[in-house]
Design a protein around this motif. Structure first.
Motif, PDB file in Angstrom:
ATOM      1  N   GLU A  81     -28.289 -61.109  47.837  1.00  0.00           N
ATOM      2  CA  GLU A  81     -27.137 -62.011  47.947  1.00  0.00           C
ATOM      3  C   GLU A  81     -26.918 -62.771  46.642  1.00  0.00           C
ATOM      4  OE1 GLU A  81     -29.628 -61.774  50.031  1.00  0.00           O
ATOM      5  OE2 GLU A  81     -28.847 -61.436  52.062  1.00  0.00           O
ATOM      6  N   TRP A  82     -28.025 -63.136  45.977  1.00  0.00           N
ATOM      7  CA  TRP A  82     -27.967 -63.816  44.681  1.00  0.00           C
ATOM      8  C   TRP A  82     -27.168 -62.964  43.688  1.00  0.00           C
ATOM      9  CZ3 TRP A  82     -33.146 -65.070  41.619  1.00  0.00           C
ATOM     10  CH2 TRP A  82     -32.860 -65.816  40.485  1.00  0.00           C
ATOM     11  N   LEU A  83     -27.532 -61.700  43.601  1.00  0.00           N
ATOM     12  CA  LEU A  83     -26.863 -60.812  42.657  1.00  0.00           C
ATOM     13  C   LEU A  83     -25.393 -60.607  43.036  1.00  0.00           C
ATOM     14  CD1 LEU A  83     -27.030 -58.972  40.198  1.00  0.00           C
ATOM     15  CD2 LEU A  83     -27.823 -57.136  41.709  1.00  0.00           C
ATOM     16  N   ASP A  84     -25.114 -60.446  44.329  1.00  0.00           N
ATOM     17  CA  ASP A  84     -23.732 -60.241  44.771  1.00  0.00           C
ATOM     18  C   ASP A  84     -22.848 -61.421  44.386  1.00  0.00           C
ATOM     19  OD1 ASP A  84     -21.654 -58.825  46.481  1.00  0.00           O
ATOM     20  OD2 ASP A  84     -21.791 -60.742  47.528  1.00  0.00           O
ATOM     21  N   ALA A  85     -23.345 -62.657  44.610  1.00  0.00           N
ATOM     22  CA  ALA A  85     -22.545 -63.845  44.292  1.00  0.00           C
ATOM     23  C   ALA A  85     -22.293 -63.954  42.788  1.00  0.00           C
ATOM     24  CB  ALA A  85     -23.241 -65.095  44.808  1.00  0.00           C
ATOM     25  N   ILE A  86     -23.332 -63.689  41.987  1.00  0.00           N
ATOM     26  CA  ILE A  86     -23.155 -63.759  40.531  1.00  0.00           C
ATOM     27  C   ILE A  86     -22.135 -62.717  40.067  1.00  0.00           C
ATOM     28  CG2 ILE A  86     -24.266 -63.212  38.338  1.00  0.00           C
ATOM     29  CD1 ILE A  86     -26.680 -64.671  39.174  1.00  0.00           C
ATOM     30  N   GLU A  87     -22.245 -61.511  40.617  1.00  0.00           N
ATOM     31  CA  GLU A  87     -21.333 -60.451  40.175  1.00  0.00           C
ATOM     32  C   GLU A  87     -19.896 -60.749  40.594  1.00  0.00           C
ATOM     33  OE1 GLU A  87     -23.266 -56.931  41.677  1.00  0.00           O
ATOM     34  OE2 GLU A  87     -24.278 -56.593  39.744  1.00  0.00           O
ATOM     35  N   ARG A  88     -19.700 -61.387  41.766  1.00  0.00           N
ATOM     36  CA  ARG A  88     -18.349 -61.783  42.161  1.00  0.00           C
ATOM     37  C   ARG A  88     -17.796 -62.838  41.202  1.00  0.00           C
ATOM     38  NH1 ARG A  88     -17.381 -63.807  47.975  1.00  0.00           N
ATOM     39  NH2 ARG A  88     -15.261 -63.828  47.161  1.00  0.00           N
ATOM     40  N   ALA A  89     -18.634 -63.814  40.852  1.00  0.00           N
ATOM     41  CA  ALA A  89     -18.205 -64.845  39.900  1.00  0.00           C
ATOM     42  C   ALA A  89     -17.872 -64.214  38.550  1.00  0.00           C
ATOM     43  CB  ALA A  89     -19.290 -65.903  39.739  1.00  0.00           C
ATOM     44  N   LEU A  90     -18.712 -63.264  38.131  1.00  0.00           N
ATOM     45  CA  LEU A  90     -18.504 -62.606  36.840  1.00  0.00           C
ATOM     46  C   LEU A  90     -17.207 -61.808  36.836  1.00  0.00           C
ATOM     47  CD1 LEU A  90     -19.668 -61.944  34.047  1.00  0.00           C
ATOM     48  CD2 LEU A  90     -20.875 -60.018  35.098  1.00  0.00           C
ATOM     49  N   GLU A  91     -16.927 -61.120  37.938  1.00  0.00           N
ATOM     50  CA  GLU A  91     -15.696 -60.326  38.026  1.00  0.00           C
ATOM     51  C   GLU A  91     -14.454 -61.222  37.876  1.00  0.00           C
ATOM     52  OE1 GLU A  91     -13.285 -57.555  41.301  1.00  0.00           O
ATOM     53  OE2 GLU A  91     -15.301 -58.285  41.738  1.00  0.00           O
ATOM     54  N   ILE A  92     -14.473 -62.375  38.572  1.00  0.00           N
ATOM     55  CA  ILE A  92     -13.338 -63.298  38.472  1.00  0.00           C
ATOM     56  C   ILE A  92     -13.189 -63.803  37.041  1.00  0.00           C
ATOM     57  CG2 ILE A  92     -12.481 -65.568  39.170  1.00  0.00           C
ATOM     58  CD1 ILE A  92     -13.864 -65.064  41.910  1.00  0.00           C
ATOM     59  N   ARG A  93     -14.304 -64.168  36.426  1.00  0.00           N
ATOM     60  CA  ARG A  93     -14.235 -64.752  35.087  1.00  0.00           C
ATOM     61  C   ARG A  93     -13.888 -63.712  34.026  1.00  0.00           C
ATOM     62  NH1 ARG A  93     -19.151 -69.231  35.907  1.00  0.00           N
ATOM     63  NH2 ARG A  93     -17.724 -70.868  36.653  1.00  0.00           N
ATOM     64  N   GLU A  94     -14.264 -62.462  34.247  1.00  0.00           N
ATOM     65  CA  GLU A  94     -13.819 -61.389  33.328  1.00  0.00           C
ATOM     66  C   GLU A  94     -12.293 -61.315  33.344  1.00  0.00           C
ATOM     67  OE1 GLU A  94     -15.468 -59.342  31.319  1.00  0.00           O
ATOM     68  OE2 GLU A  94     -17.433 -58.831  32.142  1.00  0.00           O
ATOM     69  N   ARG A  95     -11.723 -61.347  34.565  1.00  0.00           N
ATOM     70  CA  ARG A  95     -10.267 -61.257  34.689  1.00  0.00           C
ATOM     71  C   ARG A  95      -9.584 -62.469  34.048  1.00  0.00           C
ATOM     72  NH1 ARG A  95      -7.557 -61.861  40.392  1.00  0.00           N
ATOM     73  NH2 ARG A  95      -9.619 -61.084  40.960  1.00  0.00           N
ATOM     74  N   LEU A  96     -10.101 -63.668  34.358  1.00  0.00           N
ATOM     75  CA  LEU A  96      -9.496 -64.882  33.814  1.00  0.00           C
ATOM     76  C   LEU A  96      -9.574 -64.900  32.284  1.00  0.00           C
ATOM     77  CD1 LEU A  96     -10.929 -67.471  36.366  1.00  0.00           C
ATOM     78  CD2 LEU A  96      -8.533 -66.778  36.159  1.00  0.00           C
ATOM     79  N   ALA A  97     -10.711 -64.487  31.742  1.00  0.00           N
ATOM     80  CA  ALA A  97     -10.885 -64.510  30.290  1.00  0.00           C
ATOM     81  C   ALA A  97      -9.998 -63.487  29.591  1.00  0.00           C
ATOM     82  CB  ALA A  97     -12.353 -64.257  29.934  1.00  0.00           C
ATOM     83  N   SER A  98      -9.704 -62.379  30.283  1.00  0.00           N
ATOM     84  CA  SER A  98      -8.804 -61.389  29.680  1.00  0.00           C
ATOM     85  C   SER A  98      -7.380 -61.928  29.593  1.00  0.00           C
ATOM     86  CB  SER A  98      -8.827 -60.085  30.482  1.00  0.00           C
ATOM     87  OG  SER A  98      -8.227 -60.276  31.758  1.00  0.00           O
ATOM     88  N   GLU A  99      -7.022 -62.832  30.550  1.00  0.00           N
ATOM     89  CA  GLU A  99      -5.671 -63.394  30.560  1.00  0.00           C
ATOM     90  C   GLU A  99      -5.554 -64.637  29.684  1.00  0.00           C
ATOM     91  OE1 GLU A  99      -5.120 -64.139  34.690  1.00  0.00           O
ATOM     92  OE2 GLU A  99      -4.976 -62.013  35.242  1.00  0.00           O
TER      93      GLU A  99
END
Length: 589
Positions: free
Chosen positions: A438-456
Motif C-alpha cells: 500500500e505504501w508503494l501504491d500511494a507513492i506511485e499515485r502521488a508521483l503520477e499526479i505530480r509528473e502530469r502537473l510538472a509537465s503542464e
C-alpha cells in the motif's frame, strides 16, 4: 364620501426606507436570539415591500447595515435586489445606474453571490466606459474604480488573465490621475498597486508582485507623513502583504521586519478602536508567527500565535460565522509550533480543535470548507504518527485522501496538487505500519499526479515531483530494490540541481536533502567513494545554510555529518569519521 378612519394606508417608499434603517440599526441592540429573529423577520418584510424611488434613498438604507455584520449580509444584498428592480431602467440617469450597480456588486460579493456581483460590475463598467468618452475628467476616476473592483471578482471566479488586464488598466488610469492631482488620487493608486501585486503573486510572478507592493508602500508612507491617522490602517495592511511576499521569495529577515511593523501599527490602532482593528491585529500576528517559524524561532512562534488565538476566541463570541475560520487557521499554526518544540500532545490537541471547527463549518458550507477540513485531517494524521498512534494516523489520512479525491474529481486544476500531498502523507502512514504494498501504491499515485502537473507547469510543480521521487527512493531502498531507489533519487537530484541553479535560496535545502539520500543509497550498495562525494557536497551546502540560519539547519547539518562519519568508517578512515561524528554531537547532542 367620508374617508374610512380604519382603512390602512400603504407606506410610502420614504417611510419604508426609514423603517428599514431603524430596524437594521436595532438588530445589534437585541439581547436575545428571539428578539433578533423577530427583528430580522420584520426587516425582511419591509425590504420586500420597498420600491425605492432614488439612488439617494438606496444609499441611505445601505449605510444602515454594519459592514462587518455577517448575519445581515443577505439582507443587505436583498436591498439591492429591490433597488435594481425599481431603478435599473432607462428612466434612471446613466451615472446613477452605474453607481447603483457598483454598490450592488459590493453587497452581492459580501453575501457570497459572486456571479451576481460580477454581472453587476460588468454592466457598471460598460456605463462608465461610455460616460468617460463624453466627459473623461469627470468619469475617469469612476472607470478606474470599477476596473479595480471587477478585477477582484474576476480573480474570485478564477478568470485571472481578465482580472490582471482590468487591474493593469486601473493602475494606468490612476497613475495618469495622480500625476495631475497627487493629493486626490495617490491613495487610489496605492490601492490598485496593492491589488496588482496580489495578482502577480497568484500568477507566479512574485518579483513583480513585490515591486508593486513596494511602490504602494512608498506612496502610503508619503501620504502618512501629512495625515498619519488616516493612512495607518493602509500602511499596516501593505506591510503585512510585503512580509508575505518577502517570505515567498526567501527574504525571511525582511519579512520579519515588515510584519513586526504591521503588528506594532495594529496594536496602536486597536488601542484606539478595538472593534475596528482586532481582526487586523490577529491577521498580522498570524503572519508574524509564521515568519518566526520559518526562521526557526519556534518559542516566539508559539507566543505570538497564542496571542492571535486569544483574539480570535474573543472575535468568535461576537461573530462566529466570520471568525471561526480564522481561529482554526491560528490553531493550525500553533500545532506546528508545538510540534517543532517537541510538545506532541499539545500539537495534537490544537489540531483536533481546528479539525472540530472545520468539521462543523464543512457541514454548514461544504463548498467553502471541505478543503480546509482535509488540511486539518492531513495535519491530524501527521500528529498521530508523531505520537506512534499509526492506526489513527492512517484512518484520518485516508479520510483526507477521500475528500481530496472528491474535490479533485470536480475541480482537478485546484485540488490535484493537494490530493498528491495527501497520497504522499498516506504512504508514510502505510510505511509506519509495515504495509509496503500500500505504501508503494500511494507513492506511485502521488508521483503520477505530480509528473502530469510538472509537465503542464514545471515552475510550480517540479519541486513537488522531486519530493515524490525522493520519497519513492526511500521506500525502494527499504524493500531492497536499491538500484531502482538510486535511479529515483538521481532524478530528484537532477531536478533540484536545476532549481537550485535558478533560485538557490529556495532550493538549496532540498538539493542537500537529495545529496544526503543519494549518499545513503550509494553506501547501501557498497559504492562508498561515490557516497563520500555526495555527502561531502551535502555537508558543504548545509554548512552554508547553518551559518545563515543556525536554528533552522543545524539538525540537518548534524544528520549529514553523521552520514559522512558512517561513510568514512566504511572506507577505513576512522580519524575523519570521529571528527565528523564529534562535530555532529556538538550541533545536535
Amino acid at each position: 364620501m367620508r374617508d374610512d378612519p380604519h382603512q390602512e394606508t400603504t407606506p410610502s417608499s420614504e417611510e419604508l426606507a426609514a423603517a428599514i434603517v431603524q430596524l437594521a440599526q436595532t438588530v445589534d441592540d437585541a439581547s436575545t436570539p428571539e428578539e433578533v429573529e423577530a427583528l430580522v423577520a420584520r426587516l425582511k418584510a419591509a425590504i420586500n415591500d420597498w420600491s425605492p424611488t432614488s439612488l439617494v434613498e438606496v444609499v441611505t438604507v445601505d449605510d444602515a447595515f454594519p459592514e462587518r455584520d455577517a448575519g445581515l449580509r443577505d439582507l443587505a444584498s436583498a436591498v439591492f435586489d429591490r433597488a435594481l428592480a425599481a431603478l435599473d431602467s432607462d428612466q434612471t440617469p446613466p451615472p446613477d445606474r452605474a453607481e447603483l450597480l457598483q454598490l450592488a456588486s459590493l453587497r452581492f460579493r459580501d453575501a457570497g453571490r459572486g456571479d451576481d456581483s460580477l454581472a453587476a460590475l460588468e454592466r457598471c463598467l460598460s456605463f462608465f466606459e461610455e460616460l468617460t468618452k463624453s466627459d473623461p475628467d469627470k468619469y475617469l476616476p469612476d472607470l478606474a474604480s470599477s476596473l479595480n473592483d471587477i478585477s477582484i471578482d474576476y480573480e474570485g471566479m478564477g478568470r485571472r488573465e481578465e482580472g490582471l488586464t482590468a487591474i493593469e488598466r486601473a493602475v494606468a488610469i490612476r497613475e495618469e490621475l495622480a500625476a495631475r492631482n497627487p493629493e486626490a488620487f495617490l491613495p487610489d493608486l496605492a490601492t490598485s498597486l496593492s491589488n496588482l501585486s496580489i495578482f502577480y503573486g497568484k500568477m507566479g510572478r512574485p518579483e513583480e508582485g513585490l515591486a508593486a507592493t513596494e511602490r504602494a508602500l512608498r506612496i502610503t508612507d508619503e501620504l502618512g507623513a501629512s495625515d498619519r491617522e488616516r493612512f495607518l490602517p493602509d500602511l499596516a495592511a501593505l506591510l503585512t502583504n510585503h512580509s508575505i511576499q518577502c517570505a515567498e521569495l526567501g527574504l525571511h529577515e525582511e519579512a520579519l521586519s515588515s510584519i513586526e511593523q504591521a503588528v506594532s501599527i495594529n496594536e496602536d490602532l486597536v488601542a484606539k478602536d478595538p472593534d475596528g482593528f482586532l481582526p487586523d491585529l490577529a491577521l498580522s500576528l498570524r503572519n508574524a508567527a509564521l515568519t518566526f517559524g520559518r526562521l526557526g524561532r519556534h518559542e516566539e512562534t508559539l507566543a505570538t500565535i497564542e496571542r492571535a488565538i486569544s483574539i480570535c476566541e474573543e472575535l468568535v463570541t461576537r461573530d462566529s460565522d466570520t471568525f471561526l475560520p480564522d481561529l482554526a487557521d491560528s490553531l493550525g499554526i500553533a500545532s506546528l509550533a508545538f510540534g517543532k518544540l517537541g510538545q506532541r500532545e499539545d500539537a495534537l490537541a490544537a489540531t483536533m480543535w481546528a479539525a472540530r471547527i472545520r468539521e462543523q463549518l464543512a457541514i454548514d458550507d461544504p463548498g467553502a470548507f471541505l478543503p480546509d477540513l482535509a488540511d486539518s485531517l492531513a495535519n491530524l494524521s501527521v500528529d498521530y504518527g508523531a505520537l506512534g498512534r499509526h492506526d489513527e494516523a492512517l484512518a484520518v489520512g485516508m479520510r483526507a485522501v477521500r475528500i481530496r479525491e472528491d474535490l479533485a474529481a470536480e475541480d482537478p486544476d485546484s485540488f490535484l496538487p493537494d490530493l498528491a500531498t495527501s497520497l504522499s502523507n498516506l504512504s508514510a502512514n502505510y510505511g509506519n505500519l509495515g504495509q509496503n504494498a500500500e505504501w508503494l501504491d500511494a507513492i506511485e499515485r502521488a508521483l503520477e499526479i505530480r509528473e502530469r502537473l510538472a509537465s503542464e507547469d514545471p515552475d510550480t510543480y517540479l519541486p513537488d515531483l522531486a519530493m515524490s521521487l525522493n520519497n519513492l527512493s526511500n521506500l525502494l531502498g527499504e524493500v531492497g530494490r536499491r538500484e531502482e531507489g538510486l535511479a529515483a533519487v538521481k532524478r530528484a537530484l537532477g531536478i533540484r540541481e536545476e532549481l537550485a541553479a535558478k533560485d538557490p535560496d529556495t532550493h538549496l535545502p532540498d538539493l542537500a536533502m537529495s545529496l544526503n539520500n543519494l549518499a545513503v543509497g550509494l553506501g547501501a550498495v557498497g559504492r562508498n567513494g561515490e557516497a563520500l562525494a555526495a555527502i561531502g557536497r551535502a555537508v558543504t551546502i548545509r554548512e552554508k545554510l547553518t551559518a545563515k540560519w543556525p536554528q533552522v539547519f543545524s539538525e540537518d547539518l548534524a544528520q549529514s555529518l553523521r552520514n559522512a562519519a558512517d561513510t568514512y568508517r566504511a572506507l577505513g578512515r576512522e580519524e575523519e569519521a570521529q571528527h565528523a561524528s564529534d562535530r555532529a554531537d556538538t550541533l545536535d547532542p
